[in-house]
Design a protein around this motif. Sequence first.
Motif, PDB file in Angstrom:
ATOM      1  N   LEU A 162       0.827  -1.210   0.000  1.00  7.79           N
ATOM      2  CA  LEU A 162       0.000   0.000   0.000  1.00  7.79           C
ATOM      3  C   LEU A 162       0.860   1.258   0.000  1.00  7.79           C
ATOM      4  O   LEU A 162       0.552   2.224  -0.707  1.00  7.79           O
ATOM      5  N   GLU A 163       1.937   1.254   0.779  1.00  6.03           N
ATOM      6  CA  GLU A 163       2.829   2.419   0.808  1.00  6.03           C
ATOM      7  C   GLU A 163       3.493   2.632  -0.552  1.00  6.03           C
ATOM      8  O   GLU A 163       3.607   3.765  -1.026  1.00  6.03           O
ATOM      9  N   ASN A 164       3.916   1.529  -1.194  1.00  6.30           N
ATOM     10  CA  ASN A 164       4.490   1.639  -2.541  1.00  6.30           C
ATOM     11  C   ASN A 164       3.455   2.158  -3.535  1.00  6.30           C
ATOM     12  O   ASN A 164       3.753   3.010  -4.371  1.00  6.30           O
ATOM     13  N   ALA A 165       2.235   1.645  -3.454  1.00  7.52           N
ATOM     14  CA  ALA A 165       1.162   2.086  -4.350  1.00  7.52           C
ATOM     15  C   ALA A 165       0.826   3.552  -4.119  1.00  7.52           C
ATOM     16  O   ALA A 165       0.547   4.288  -5.069  1.00  7.52           O
TER      17      ALA A 165
ATOM     18  N   GLY B 186       1.087   6.475  -6.915  1.00  7.01           N
ATOM     19  CA  GLY B 186      -0.057   7.325  -7.222  1.00  7.01           C
ATOM     20  C   GLY B 186       0.259   8.795  -7.086  1.00  7.01           C
ATOM     21  O   GLY B 186      -0.098   9.607  -7.948  1.00  7.01           O
ATOM     22  N   ASN B 187       0.944   9.154  -6.005  1.00 11.65           N
ATOM     23  CA  ASN B 187       1.255  10.565  -5.764  1.00 11.65           C
ATOM     24  C   ASN B 187       2.317  11.097  -6.718  1.00 11.65           C
ATOM     25  O   ASN B 187       2.228  12.232  -7.166  1.00 11.65           O
ATOM     26  N   ASN B 188       3.305  10.282  -7.027  1.00 13.58           N
ATOM     27  CA  ASN B 188       4.414  10.751  -7.866  1.00 13.58           C
ATOM     28  C   ASN B 188       4.147  10.596  -9.359  1.00 13.58           C
ATOM     29  O   ASN B 188       4.476  11.466 -10.143  1.00 13.58           O
TER      30      ASN B 188
ATOM     31  N   GLU C 149      -9.701  -0.597  -9.935  1.00  5.16           N
ATOM     32  CA  GLU C 149      -8.467   0.036 -10.392  1.00  5.16           C
ATOM     33  C   GLU C 149      -8.579   1.506 -10.054  1.00  5.16           C
ATOM     34  O   GLU C 149      -9.530   2.173 -10.474  1.00  5.16           O
ATOM     35  N   THR C 150      -7.616   1.996  -9.297  1.00  4.38           N
ATOM     36  CA  THR C 150      -7.718   3.364  -8.801  1.00  4.38           C
ATOM     37  C   THR C 150      -6.349   3.891  -8.404  1.00  4.38           C
ATOM     38  O   THR C 150      -5.376   3.137  -8.329  1.00  4.38           O
ATOM     39  N   THR C 151      -6.293   5.170  -8.132  1.00  2.00           N
ATOM     40  CA  THR C 151      -5.117   5.800  -7.555  1.00  2.00           C
ATOM     41  C   THR C 151      -5.355   5.956  -6.061  1.00  2.00           C
ATOM     42  O   THR C 151      -6.434   6.385  -5.646  1.00  2.00           O
ATOM     43  N   ILE C 152      -4.366   5.581  -5.267  1.00  2.00           N
ATOM     44  CA  ILE C 152      -4.480   5.729  -3.815  1.00  2.00           C
ATOM     45  C   ILE C 152      -4.025   7.133  -3.437  1.00  2.00           C
ATOM     46  O   ILE C 152      -2.927   7.554  -3.798  1.00  2.00           O
ATOM     47  N   TRP C 153      -4.862   7.832  -2.692  1.00  2.00           N
ATOM     48  CA  TRP C 153      -4.533   9.192  -2.278  1.00  2.00           C
ATOM     49  C   TRP C 153      -3.861   9.241  -0.919  1.00  2.00           C
ATOM     50  O   TRP C 153      -3.028  10.094  -0.667  1.00  2.00           O
ATOM     51  N   ALA C 154      -4.254   8.339  -0.027  1.00  2.00           N
ATOM     52  CA  ALA C 154      -3.664   8.309   1.316  1.00  2.00           C
ATOM     53  C   ALA C 154      -3.920   6.938   1.934  1.00  2.00           C
ATOM     54  O   ALA C 154      -4.833   6.221   1.520  1.00  2.00           O
ATOM     55  N   VAL C 155      -3.096   6.613   2.917  1.00  2.00           N
ATOM     56  CA  VAL C 155      -3.265   5.369   3.670  1.00  2.00           C
ATOM     57  C   VAL C 155      -3.202   5.729   5.149  1.00  2.00           C
ATOM     58  O   VAL C 155      -2.268   6.393   5.594  1.00  2.00           O
ATOM     59  N   THR C 156      -4.221   5.308   5.897  1.00  2.00           N
ATOM     60  CA  THR C 156      -4.237   5.532   7.337  1.00  2.00           C
ATOM     61  C   THR C 156      -4.081   4.187   8.043  1.00  2.00           C
ATOM     62  O   THR C 156      -3.958   3.149   7.387  1.00  2.00           O
ATOM     63  N   GLU C 157      -4.127   4.208   9.331  1.00  2.00           N
ATOM     64  CA  GLU C 157      -4.038   2.970  10.115  1.00  2.00           C
ATOM     65  C   GLU C 157      -5.149   1.991   9.746  1.00  2.00           C
ATOM     66  O   GLU C 157      -4.945   0.787   9.703  1.00  2.00           O
ATOM     67  N   GLU C 158      -6.333   2.518   9.457  1.00  2.00           N
ATOM     68  CA  GLU C 158      -7.515   1.684   9.226  1.00  2.00           C
ATOM     69  C   GLU C 158      -7.990   1.613   7.777  1.00  2.00           C
ATOM     70  O   GLU C 158      -8.662   0.659   7.405  1.00  2.00           O
TER      71      GLU C 158
ATOM     72  N   VAL D  20      -7.829   2.893   3.327  1.00  2.00           N
ATOM     73  CA  VAL D  20      -7.188   3.393   2.116  1.00  2.00           C
ATOM     74  C   VAL D  20      -8.116   4.479   1.579  1.00  2.00           C
ATOM     75  O   VAL D  20      -9.310   4.243   1.369  1.00  2.00           O
ATOM     76  N   CYS D  21      -7.576   5.677   1.395  1.00  2.00           N
ATOM     77  CA  CYS D  21      -8.367   6.817   0.935  1.00  2.00           C
ATOM     78  C   CYS D  21      -8.228   6.954  -0.579  1.00  2.00           C
ATOM     79  O   CYS D  21      -7.115   6.987  -1.103  1.00  2.00           O
ATOM     80  N   LEU D  22      -9.374   7.041  -1.234  1.00  2.00           N
ATOM     81  CA  LEU D  22      -9.430   7.143  -2.680  1.00  2.00           C
ATOM     82  C   LEU D  22     -10.055   8.471  -3.081  1.00  2.00           C
ATOM     83  O   LEU D  22     -10.699   9.133  -2.260  1.00  2.00           O
ATOM     84  N   LYS D  23      -9.891   8.834  -4.330  1.00  2.00           N
ATOM     85  CA  LYS D  23     -10.486  10.063  -4.853  1.00  2.00           C
ATOM     86  C   LYS D  23     -11.995  10.061  -4.611  1.00  2.00           C
ATOM     87  O   LYS D  23     -12.642   9.020  -4.683  1.00  2.00           O
ATOM     88  N   GLY D  24     -12.545  11.224  -4.317  1.00  2.00           N
ATOM     89  CA  GLY D  24     -13.977  11.359  -4.088  1.00  2.00           C
ATOM     90  C   GLY D  24     -14.372  11.045  -2.655  1.00  2.00           C
ATOM     91  O   GLY D  24     -15.506  10.660  -2.398  1.00  2.00           O
ATOM     92  N   ASP D  25     -13.441  11.188  -1.725  1.00  2.00           N
ATOM     93  CA  ASP D  25     -13.695  10.927  -0.305  1.00  2.00           C
ATOM     94  C   ASP D  25     -14.177   9.500  -0.050  1.00  2.00           C
ATOM     95  O   ASP D  25     -15.010   9.265   0.823  1.00  2.00           O
ATOM     96  N   LEU D  26     -13.680   8.559  -0.824  1.00  2.00           N
ATOM     97  CA  LEU D  26     -14.048   7.154  -0.644  1.00  2.00           C
ATOM     98  C   LEU D  26     -13.013   6.464   0.227  1.00  2.00           C
ATOM     99  O   LEU D  26     -11.810   6.687   0.073  1.00  2.00           O
ATOM    100  N   LEU D  27     -13.484   5.634   1.138  1.00  2.00           N
ATOM    101  CA  LEU D  27     -12.604   4.891   2.034  1.00  2.00           C
ATOM    102  C   LEU D  27     -12.827   3.398   1.865  1.00  2.00           C
ATOM    103  O   LEU D  27     -13.963   2.930   1.815  1.00  2.00           O
ATOM    104  N   LEU D  28     -11.726   2.677   1.800  1.00  2.00           N
ATOM    105  CA  LEU D  28     -11.759   1.221   1.713  1.00  2.00           C
ATOM    106  C   LEU D  28     -11.044   0.686   2.952  1.00  2.00           C
ATOM    107  O   LEU D  28      -9.880   1.024   3.171  1.00  2.00           O
ATOM    108  N   PRO D  29     -11.718  -0.089   3.786  1.00  2.00           N
ATOM    109  CA  PRO D  29     -11.057  -0.610   4.991  1.00  2.00           C
ATOM    110  C   PRO D  29      -9.873  -1.505   4.630  1.00  2.00           C
ATOM    111  O   PRO D  29     -10.003  -2.417   3.806  1.00  2.00           O
ATOM    112  N   LYS D  30      -8.728  -1.250   5.241  1.00  2.00           N
ATOM    113  CA  LYS D  30      -7.545  -2.069   4.977  1.00  2.00           C
ATOM    114  C   LYS D  30      -7.797  -3.530   5.319  1.00  2.00           C
ATOM    115  O   LYS D  30      -7.305  -4.414   4.627  1.00  2.00           O
ATOM    116  N   ARG D  31      -8.567  -3.790   6.364  1.00  2.00           N
ATOM    117  CA  ARG D  31      -8.803  -5.163   6.814  1.00  2.00           C
ATOM    118  C   ARG D  31      -9.476  -6.024   5.748  1.00  2.00           C
ATOM    119  O   ARG D  31      -9.412  -7.240   5.787  1.00  2.00           O
ATOM    120  N   SER D  32     -10.130  -5.387   4.751  1.00  2.00           N
ATOM    121  CA  SER D  32     -10.839  -6.124   3.701  1.00  2.00           C
ATOM    122  C   SER D  32      -9.934  -6.434   2.497  1.00  2.00           C
ATOM    123  O   SER D  32     -10.306  -7.253   1.650  1.00  2.00           O
TER     124      SER D  32
END
Length: 94
Positions: free
Chosen positions: A36-39, A43-45, A65-74, A76-88
């Motif tokens: 996730l950190e590599n992705a 995405g950012n670069n 298929e998407t660009t990852i904007w940010a990764v938090t503890e819980e 994965v943040c995607l464009k459009g304020d969408l969140l995907l739980p890392k646990r899934s």
Amino acid sequence: MSQPIKIQKEDIIRIRFPKSEVLPNPIAVRERDRNLENALSLGNNDHVKVKLTFLDFDNNTFMIETTIWAVTEESVCLKGDLLLPKRSLVSVEY
């Protein structure tokens, strides 16, 4: 794991996610976190899209298929304020 169903990232708002971690052990979780950190860097670069494969509450497999904007503890943040739980997340491909 069954063949993933490809969906649009906007469709994740309709998915019920599992309450617990889908990966079998802490080593797999650490590897996913590294991927996730590599992705995120890609995405950012370089604005590279990645494939995220994940499970829903009923163990159906989906892929976006998407660009990852940010990764938090819980999450994965995607464009459009969408969140995907890392646990899934089952896999991250780039």
